[in-house]
Motif scaffolding. Structure first.
Motif, PDB file in Angstrom:
ATOM      1  N   LEU A   1       0.771  -1.301  -0.056  1.00 56.63           N
ATOM      2  CA  LEU A   1       0.039  -0.070  -0.061  1.00 56.63           C
ATOM      3  C   LEU A   1       0.943   1.176  -0.009  1.00 56.63           C
ATOM      4  O   LEU A   1       1.660   1.457   1.023  1.00 56.63           O
ATOM      5  CB  LEU A   1      -0.920  -0.067   1.273  1.00 56.63           C
ATOM      6  CG  LEU A   1      -1.837   1.005   1.500  1.00 56.63           C
ATOM      7  CD1 LEU A   1      -2.933   0.947   0.220  1.00 56.63           C
ATOM      8  CD2 LEU A   1      -2.686   0.995   2.687  1.00 56.63           C
ATOM      9  N   ASP A   2       0.570   2.094  -0.994  1.00 61.84           N
ATOM     10  CA  ASP A   2       1.461   3.490  -1.251  1.00 61.84           C
ATOM     11  C   ASP A   2       0.895   4.323  -0.145  1.00 61.84           C
ATOM     12  O   ASP A   2      -0.456   4.704  -0.006  1.00 61.84           O
ATOM     13  CB  ASP A   2       1.459   4.069  -2.551  1.00 61.84           C
ATOM     14  CG  ASP A   2       1.886   3.282  -3.622  1.00 61.84           C
ATOM     15  OD1 ASP A   2       2.841   2.178  -3.333  1.00 61.84           O
ATOM     16  OD2 ASP A   2       1.490   2.819  -4.675  1.00 61.84           O
ATOM     17  N   GLU A   3       1.690   4.784   0.803  1.00 54.28           N
ATOM     18  CA  GLU A   3       1.376   5.785   2.010  1.00 54.28           C
ATOM     19  C   GLU A   3       1.679   7.210   1.282  1.00 54.28           C
ATOM     20  O   GLU A   3       2.768   7.354   0.960  1.00 54.28           O
ATOM     21  CB  GLU A   3       1.986   5.697   3.200  1.00 54.28           C
ATOM     22  CG  GLU A   3       1.705   4.234   3.870  1.00 54.28           C
ATOM     23  CD  GLU A   3       2.147   3.980   5.274  1.00 54.28           C
ATOM     24  OE1 GLU A   3       3.025   5.010   5.581  1.00 54.28           O
ATOM     25  OE2 GLU A   3       2.233   2.973   5.761  1.00 54.28           O
ATOM     26  N   PRO A   4       0.777   8.145   1.214  1.00 56.02           N
ATOM     27  CA  PRO A   4       1.010   9.225   0.837  1.00 56.02           C
ATOM     28  C   PRO A   4       2.128   9.988   1.725  1.00 56.02           C
ATOM     29  O   PRO A   4       1.872  10.169   2.930  1.00 56.02           O
ATOM     30  CB  PRO A   4      -0.477   9.999   0.828  1.00 56.02           C
ATOM     31  CG  PRO A   4      -1.092   9.390   1.851  1.00 56.02           C
ATOM     32  CD  PRO A   4      -0.700   7.783   1.872  1.00 56.02           C
ATOM     33  N   GLN A   5       2.831  10.808   1.295  1.00 56.24           N
ATOM     34  CA  GLN A   5       3.986  11.578   1.814  1.00 56.24           C
ATOM     35  C   GLN A   5       3.350  13.077   2.422  1.00 56.24           C
ATOM     36  O   GLN A   5       3.884  13.380   3.552  1.00 56.24           O
ATOM     37  CB  GLN A   5       5.229  11.675   1.211  1.00 56.24           C
ATOM     38  CG  GLN A   5       6.198  12.252   1.830  1.00 56.24           C
ATOM     39  CD  GLN A   5       7.558  12.171   0.875  1.00 56.24           C
ATOM     40  OE1 GLN A   5       7.909  11.679  -0.331  1.00 56.24           O
ATOM     41  NE2 GLN A   5       8.768  12.978   1.770  1.00 56.24           N
TER      42      GLN A   5
END
Length: 283
Positions: A271-275
């Protein structure tokens, strides 16, 4: 001669005296026989000792029953007296007072009915709230599942197609794979994977012909693309003039498309976590 005692007459009182003495002697004889007669009373307690506890229990039970009956009788009498007093009191009450009592009872009944209605309304509201909460929870679960499929964090299955891109001369370029991904998405593809690499929103295709990479992982020809979506729409999008099939053919390769009722996309991506982006919490 009439006053002279005869010997026969003087001796006549003798027998009664002797009889009295005999009776006294006979009366005195029984005490010598009393010890045997006293033995039988001494044996009677042994024979009557067994029923004594039973009689005591019977007395207790009888006493308990009498107490219970007395209490019940007292209660019945008290109720009867109370009813009699109430009836007599009402009979002696004026008509105006009776009307007031009736109005009070009607008001109390109305108040109780209102309380019951309020409780029922609160119960219905709770049930409706629970139903809405359950519906909202179910909807949130469905949205989460859909997002997980689109993001590639869970496996998925459904109708679709398996497309095999052959590149015997090693001439298929990065742009050819990217065009295939974009056109499949445009045709309604919901999720896909290329050579076991799940394709997501941020998927990148890099490298040189013959040495392509998907999200940094090397892939080799023939490239297998598994797609979930409408099989007919997906195949039509790949076969349009000037589309993926034509471009790969111009590079010396070929494309085989097989429609299936069920395909499995089981490759997962983290899962790509927003920065920088954060959920909006207010206006």
């Amino acid at each position: 001669m009439s006053g002279t005692l005869r010997p026969d007459d003087a001796e006549q009182p003798g027998p009664p005296v002797e009889g009295t003495a005999a009776e006294g002697t006979a009366a005195e004889e029984p005490p010598a026989q009393e010890p045997p007669a006293e033995e039988s009373p001494a044996e009677e307690p042994a024979a009557g000792a067994a029923p004594a506890p039973a009689r005591r229990r019977q007395r207790r039970v009888a006493a308990a029953l009498i107490a219970v009956l007395t209490l019940l009788l007292g209660f019945a009498i008290a109720v009867q007296v109370r009813n009699t007093d109430t009836g007599e009191a009402l009979a002696a009450t004026r008509e105006e007072d009776l009307v007031g009592i009736l109005d009070s009872l009607d008001a109390r009944e109305a108040q109780l009915r209102q309380q019951i209605a309020d409780q029922r309304a609160a119960l219905r509201e709770l049930n409706d709230t629970d139903s809405r909460s359950a519906a909202a929870l179910e909807d949130a679960g469905e949205r989460a599942d859909a997002l997980a499929v689109l993001n590639g964090t869970v496996a998925a299955e459904g109708p679709g197609l398996v497309m095999t891109i052959r590149d015997p001369q090693g001439q298929v370029r990065v742009a050819d794979l990217l065009d295939a991904v974009q056109e499949l998405r445009g045709a309604g593809a919901e999720t896909m994977q290329i050579d076991g690499v799940r394709v997501g929103v941020s998927t990148a295709v890099t490298g040189e012909p013959g040495g392509l990479r998907v999200d940094g992982r090397p892939v080799t020809a023939p490239y297998e693309v598994v797609v979930i979506g409408s099989p007919q729409d997906l195949q039509t999008a790949m076969s349009i003039p000037g589309g993926v099939v034509d471009r790969v053919g111009r590079q010396g390769g070929s494309v085989d498309i097989e429609q299936r009722d069920r395909v499995v996309v089981d490759a997962l991506r983290p899962l790509d976590e927003p920065q920088y982006a954060q959920p909006q919490t207010g206006d």
